[in-house]
Motif scaffolding. Structure first.
Motif, PDB file in Angstrom:
ATOM      1  N   VAL A   7       0.857  -1.192   0.000  1.00 24.28           N
ATOM      2  CA  VAL A   7       0.000   0.000   0.000  1.00 24.28           C
ATOM      3  C   VAL A   7       0.893   1.242   0.000  1.00 24.28           C
ATOM      4  N   GLY A   8       0.874   1.994  -1.110  1.00 21.90           N
ATOM      5  CA  GLY A   8       1.755   3.157  -1.276  1.00 21.90           C
ATOM      6  C   GLY A   8       2.976   2.723  -2.064  1.00 21.90           C
ATOM      7  N   ALA A   9       3.119   3.242  -3.282  1.00 21.58           N
ATOM      8  CA  ALA A   9       4.215   2.767  -4.138  1.00 21.58           C
ATOM      9  C   ALA A   9       5.000   3.929  -4.732  1.00 21.58           C
ATOM     10  N   GLY A  10       5.416   4.857  -3.852  1.00 22.18           N
ATOM     11  CA  GLY A  10       6.297   5.942  -4.278  1.00 22.18           C
ATOM     12  C   GLY A  10       7.739   5.474  -4.180  1.00 22.18           C
ATOM     13  N   ARG A  11       8.593   6.349  -3.654  1.00 22.14           N
ATOM     14  CA  ARG A  11      10.032   6.073  -3.559  1.00 22.14           C
ATOM     15  C   ARG A  11      10.309   4.765  -2.803  1.00 22.14           C
ATOM     16  N   MET A  12       9.801   4.636  -1.586  1.00 25.01           N
ATOM     17  CA  MET A  12      10.120   3.457  -0.765  1.00 25.01           C
ATOM     18  C   MET A  12       9.322   2.235  -1.193  1.00 25.01           C
ATOM     19  N   GLY A  13       8.053   2.456  -1.560  1.00 23.88           N
ATOM     20  CA  GLY A  13       7.227   1.325  -2.004  1.00 23.88           C
ATOM     21  C   GLY A  13       7.851   0.663  -3.224  1.00 23.88           C
ATOM     22  N   VAL A  32      -1.625  -0.963  -3.944  1.00 23.60           N
ATOM     23  CA  VAL A  32      -2.599   0.138  -3.861  1.00 23.60           C
ATOM     24  C   VAL A  32      -1.841   1.450  -4.028  1.00 23.60           C
ATOM     25  N   GLU A  33      -2.201   2.201  -5.045  1.00 26.07           N
ATOM     26  CA  GLU A  33      -1.529   3.486  -5.293  1.00 26.07           C
ATOM     27  C   GLU A  33      -2.551   4.447  -5.890  1.00 26.07           C
ATOM     28  N   PRO A  34      -2.924   5.493  -5.125  1.00 23.84           N
ATOM     29  CA  PRO A  34      -3.970   6.396  -5.619  1.00 23.84           C
ATOM     30  C   PRO A  34      -3.513   7.375  -6.699  1.00 23.84           C
ATOM     31  N   ALA A  35      -2.219   7.682  -6.781  1.00 24.95           N
ATOM     32  CA  ALA A  35      -1.769   8.731  -7.727  1.00 24.95           C
ATOM     33  C   ALA A  35      -1.542   8.131  -9.115  1.00 24.95           C
ATOM     34  N   VAL A  67       2.999  -1.369   4.284  1.00 24.67           N
ATOM     35  CA  VAL A  67       2.507   0.008   4.179  1.00 24.67           C
ATOM     36  C   VAL A  67       3.678   0.959   3.935  1.00 24.67           C
ATOM     37  N   ALA A  68       3.660   1.628   2.788  1.00 23.47           N
ATOM     38  CA  ALA A  68       4.718   2.605   2.467  1.00 23.47           C
ATOM     39  C   ALA A  68       4.078   3.902   1.976  1.00 23.47           C
ATOM     40  N   VAL A  69       3.021   4.308   2.652  1.00 23.83           N
ATOM     41  CA  VAL A  69       2.366   5.591   2.344  1.00 23.83           C
ATOM     42  C   VAL A  69       3.133   6.693   3.064  1.00 23.83           C
ATOM     43  N   PRO A  70       2.905   7.971   2.716  1.00 14.34           N
ATOM     44  CA  PRO A  70       3.601   9.047   3.438  1.00 14.34           C
ATOM     45  C   PRO A  70       3.282   8.970   4.935  1.00 14.34           C
ATOM     46  N   THR A  71       4.239   9.391   5.748  1.00 10.53           N
ATOM     47  CA  THR A  71       4.112   9.263   7.206  1.00 10.53           C
ATOM     48  C   THR A  71       2.800   9.836   7.764  1.00 10.53           C
ATOM     49  N   PRO A  72       2.317  11.008   7.272  1.00  8.17           N
ATOM     50  CA  PRO A  72       1.060  11.522   7.846  1.00  8.17           C
ATOM     51  C   PRO A  72      -0.133  10.600   7.613  1.00  8.17           C
ATOM     52  N   ALA A  73      -0.010   9.624   6.680  1.00  6.81           N
ATOM     53  CA  ALA A  73      -1.133   8.710   6.404  1.00  6.81           C
ATOM     54  C   ALA A  73      -0.980   7.358   7.104  1.00  6.81           C
ATOM     55  N   HIS A  74       0.113   7.130   7.845  1.00  5.98           N
ATOM     56  CA  HIS A  74       0.321   5.812   8.468  1.00  5.98           C
ATOM     57  C   HIS A  74      -0.871   5.403   9.336  1.00  5.98           C
ATOM     58  N   LEU A  75      -1.268   6.305  10.238  1.00  5.30           N
ATOM     59  CA  LEU A  75      -2.312   5.946  11.208  1.00  5.30           C
ATOM     60  C   LEU A  75      -3.610   5.567  10.506  1.00  5.30           C
ATOM     61  N   CYS A  90       4.653  -1.877   8.681  1.00  7.17           N
ATOM     62  CA  CYS A  90       4.478  -0.445   8.411  1.00  7.17           C
ATOM     63  C   CYS A  90       5.844   0.230   8.329  1.00  7.17           C
ATOM     64  N   GLU A  91       6.018   1.050   7.318  1.00  7.19           N
ATOM     65  CA  GLU A  91       7.274   1.815   7.237  1.00  7.19           C
ATOM     66  C   GLU A  91       7.467   2.648   8.506  1.00  7.19           C
ATOM     67  N   LYS A  92       8.735   2.937   8.840  1.00 13.58           N
ATOM     68  CA  LYS A  92       9.022   3.828   9.952  1.00 13.58           C
ATOM     69  C   LYS A  92       8.523   5.207   9.588  1.00 13.58           C
ATOM     70  N   PRO A  93       8.206   6.116  10.496  1.00 11.45           N
ATOM     71  CA  PRO A  93       8.308   5.923  11.944  1.00 11.45           C
ATOM     72  C   PRO A  93       7.009   5.408  12.587  1.00 11.45           C
ATOM     73  N   TYR A 119      12.175  -1.116  10.660  1.00 13.22           N
ATOM     74  CA  TYR A 119      13.531  -0.644  10.980  1.00 13.22           C
ATOM     75  C   TYR A 119      14.516  -1.671  10.423  1.00 13.22           C
ATOM     76  N   TRP A 120      14.915  -1.453   9.154  1.00 16.77           N
ATOM     77  CA  TRP A 120      15.669  -2.475   8.414  1.00 16.77           C
ATOM     78  C   TRP A 120      17.085  -2.696   8.947  1.00 16.77           C
ATOM     79  N   ARG A 121      17.632  -1.734   9.710  1.00 14.25           N
ATOM     80  CA  ARG A 121      19.010  -1.906  10.209  1.00 14.25           C
ATOM     81  C   ARG A 121      19.131  -3.195  11.028  1.00 14.25           C
ATOM     82  N   VAL A 172      15.046   8.645  13.547  1.00 15.73           N
ATOM     83  CA  VAL A 172      14.437   7.495  14.241  1.00 15.73           C
ATOM     84  C   VAL A 172      15.201   6.214  13.945  1.00 15.73           C
ATOM     85  N   HIS A 173      15.760   6.111  12.743  1.00 11.11           N
ATOM     86  CA  HIS A 173      16.565   4.920  12.419  1.00 11.11           C
ATOM     87  C   HIS A 173      17.728   4.792  13.415  1.00 11.11           C
ATOM     88  N   GLU A 174      18.419   5.919  13.637  1.00  7.83           N
ATOM     89  CA  GLU A 174      19.592   5.887  14.522  1.00  7.83           C
ATOM     90  C   GLU A 174      19.168   5.633  15.971  1.00  7.83           C
TER      91      GLU A 174
HETATM   92  N1  LIG Z   1      12.986   2.567   5.858  1.00 11.11           N
HETATM   93  C1  LIG Z   1      13.585   3.489   5.147  1.00 11.11           C
HETATM   94  O1  LIG Z   1      14.803   3.526   5.040  1.00 11.11           O
HETATM   95  C2  LIG Z   1      12.740   4.523   4.455  1.00 11.11           C
HETATM   96  C3  LIG Z   1      13.284   5.308   3.424  1.00 11.11           C
HETATM   97  C4  LIG Z   1      12.448   6.224   2.780  1.00 11.11           C
HETATM   98  C5  LIG Z   1      11.136   6.379   3.182  1.00 11.11           C
HETATM   99  N2  LIG Z   1      10.655   5.615   4.218  1.00 11.11           N
HETATM  100  C6  LIG Z   1       9.275   5.775   4.693  1.00 11.11           C
HETATM  101  O2  LIG Z   1       8.380   5.301   3.694  1.00 11.11           O
HETATM  102  C7  LIG Z   1       7.180   6.082   3.706  1.00 11.11           C
HETATM  103  C8  LIG Z   1       6.924   6.582   2.293  1.00 11.11           C
HETATM  104  O3  LIG Z   1       7.971   7.435   1.926  1.00 11.11           O
HETATM  105  P1  LIG Z   1       8.280   7.700   0.383  1.00 11.11           P
HETATM  106  O4  LIG Z   1       9.554   8.428   0.333  1.00 11.11           O
HETATM  107  O5  LIG Z   1       8.133   6.445  -0.419  1.00 11.11           O
HETATM  108  O6  LIG Z   1       7.063   8.684   0.019  1.00 11.11           O
HETATM  109  P2  LIG Z   1       6.469   8.961  -1.421  1.00 11.11           P
HETATM  110  O7  LIG Z   1       5.689  10.198  -1.296  1.00 11.11           O
HETATM  111  O8  LIG Z   1       7.541   8.848  -2.460  1.00 11.11           O
HETATM  112  O9  LIG Z   1       5.475   7.715  -1.681  1.00 11.11           O
HETATM  113  C9  LIG Z   1       4.290   7.502  -0.966  1.00 11.11           C
HETATM  114  C10 LIG Z   1       3.228   6.958  -1.923  1.00 11.11           C
HETATM  115  O10 LIG Z   1       2.044   6.630  -1.188  1.00 11.11           O
HETATM  116  C11 LIG Z   1       0.917   7.019  -1.972  1.00 11.11           C
HETATM  117  N3  LIG Z   1      -0.224   7.217  -1.059  1.00 11.11           N
HETATM  118  C12 LIG Z   1      -0.598   8.313  -0.389  1.00 11.11           C
HETATM  119  N4  LIG Z   1      -1.685   8.066   0.377  1.00 11.11           N
HETATM  120  C13 LIG Z   1      -2.008   6.784   0.154  1.00 11.11           C
HETATM  121  C14 LIG Z   1      -3.026   5.930   0.650  1.00 11.11           C
HETATM  122  N5  LIG Z   1      -3.932   6.368   1.536  1.00 11.11           N
HETATM  123  N6  LIG Z   1      -3.065   4.649   0.219  1.00 11.11           N
HETATM  124  C15 LIG Z   1      -2.141   4.197  -0.653  1.00 11.11           C
HETATM  125  N7  LIG Z   1      -1.121   4.967  -1.152  1.00 11.11           N
HETATM  126  C16 LIG Z   1      -1.070   6.233  -0.750  1.00 11.11           C
HETATM  127  C17 LIG Z   1       1.349   8.296  -2.674  1.00 11.11           C
HETATM  128  O11 LIG Z   1       0.557   8.518  -3.843  1.00 11.11           O
HETATM  129  C18 LIG Z   1       2.804   7.982  -2.999  1.00 11.11           C
HETATM  130  O12 LIG Z   1       2.978   7.401  -4.271  1.00 11.11           O
HETATM  131  C19 LIG Z   1       7.395   7.203   4.726  1.00 11.11           C
HETATM  132  O13 LIG Z   1       6.729   6.863   5.919  1.00 11.11           O
HETATM  133  C20 LIG Z   1       8.897   7.235   4.943  1.00 11.11           C
HETATM  134  O14 LIG Z   1       9.257   7.608   6.272  1.00 11.11           O
HETATM  135  C21 LIG Z   1      11.422   4.690   4.824  1.00 11.11           C
END
Ligand SMILES: NC(=O)c1ccc[n+]([C@@H]2O[C@H](COP(=O)([O-])OP(=O)(O)OC[C@H]3O[C@@H](n4cnc5c(N)ncnc54)[C@H](O)[C@@H]3O)[C@@H](O)[C@H]2O)c1
Length: 295
Positions: A7-13, A32-35, A67-75, A90-93, A119-121, A172-174
């Motif tokens: 769920v969430g497939a941006g940079r980290m997803g 799941v990716e809404p954008a 879950v790799a959605v932006p942090t404000p959407a984790h909850l 769930c991705e950190k934090p 916390y992959w470390r 938070v990783h550290e």
């Molecule tokens: N563990 C790590 O080393 C590490 C590294 C980078 C990011 N992260 C974490 O990963 C999370 C995502 O970061 P990112 O850089 O990939 O952000 P990002 O903005 O690149 O990607 C987030 C994706 O989630 C999608 N999204 C938004 N709301 C959604 C929802 N309700 N349902 C499904 N998808 C939704 C967005 O469209 C976007 O494509 C953050 O919490 C960040 O802290 C962790």
């Protein structure tokens, strides 16, 4: 075969989706990716992509969620997924504040859904060995640990404005690493940083913590390290010293990718080595206090 939905497939997803290709025990049944712009980038994975969670669950059974959605959407996303009963990585934090992390913890306990925090470390072999040596006393009394995380370049301004700040987004990783490596709790002492006026986020910062063992810890963070990302740990003990470079600009993110695979294997096996919600809350308290020092 474990049926995982992302769920969430941006940079980290997308990084998770890339490493998942190497994890034979897991089948990604959907993303799941809404954008729509991001959905176009996902074509290369050849996976079923859905605009929301109900569309995915109507189409396939799921054994677990990543879950790799932006942090404000984790909850909100963890609350929605907990209804389906399957475990969640769930991705950190895990939330944007200690209050949100506590709420995620309450959702997990009231629904009985296991929530592991990414916390992959904890899955890097050289760090696991260092932890075993520290806990066995091989380095003697640990005097100080310095943890560095310097990224090649900052994420987007939009991401920076809503990520919670450098200690919450990166540090938070550290914090989790220091607690896990030493078995100590952390008392935040001071923090300094340099702010980026455009986003209000820090370009770099240093945090000082006191460990319950009596050792001191330094957390060194930066968003500019031209040439590649750097993650390193240095331990000074009364009988030994060790410096590990976990992510090295010369070797790109090889160690992180292997650790992400191990984290996924641990998650589907029950998560005995991963971070729990109480680990995440403990890390968050320290990160939030250090962030507050910068205000
Ligand atoms: N563990 C790590 O080393 C590490 C590294 C980078 C990011 N992260 C974490 O990963 C999370 C995502 O970061 P990112 O850089 O990939 O952000 P990002 O903005 O690149 O990607 C987030 C994706 O989630 C999608 N999204 C938004 N709301 C959604 C929802 N309700 N349902 C499904 N998808 C939704 C967005 O469209 C976007 O494509 C953050 O919490 C960040 O802290 C962790």
């Amino acid at each position: 075969m474990f049926r995982l939905a992302v769920v969430g497939a941006g940079r980290m997803g997308q990084l998770h989706l890339t490493v998942l290709r190497e994890v034979a025990e897991i089948e990604v049944v959907g993303v799941v990716e809404p954008a729509w712009q991001v959905r176009q980038q996902l074509e290369r994975f050849g996976l079923p992509v859905f605009a929301d969670v109900p569309a995915l669950v109507a189409s396939t059974p799921v054994d677990g969620w990543l879950v790799a959605v932006p942090t404000p959407a984790h909850l909100q996303v963890v609350m929605e997924l907990s209804y389906f009963g399957a475990p969640i990585l769930c991705e950190k934090p895990a939330g944007l504040s200690v209050g949100e992390a506590l709420q995620i913890g309450r959702v997990a306990s009231s629904t009985g859904v296991r929530v592991q925090v990414a916390y992959w470390r904890r899955f890097v072999p050289s760090l696991k060995l260092l932890r075993a040596r520290i806990l066995a006393g091989e380095l003697g009394t640990v005097q100080s640990i310095i943890c560095q995380q310097w990224d090649e370049a900052p994420p987007s301004q939009a991401f920076r404005r809503s990520s919670g700040g450098i200690f919450i987004d990166m540090g938070v990783h550290e914090v989790d690493q220091l607690r896990w490596l030493t078995g100590s709790e952390l008392d935040p002492v001071a923090a300094v940083g340099r702010i980026d006026p455009a986003s209000g986020d820090q370009d770099s910062a240093h945090g000082l913590v006191e460990l319950s063992s009596g050792a001191s810890g330094v957390i060194s963070l930066g968003r500019f390290f031209p040439g590649g990302d750097l993650v390193a740990v240095e331990v000074f003990g009364s009988r030994g010293h060790e410096r590990l470079v976990l992510v090295d600009p010369q070797q790109a993110d090889v160690a992180q990718r292997l650790a992400l695979q191990e984290q996924l294997r641990d998650f589907i096996a029950g998560g005995s080595a991963g971070a729990t919600m109480s680990d995440a809350v403990a890390a968050f308290r320290v990160a939030e206090a250090l962030q507050a020092e910068l205000a």
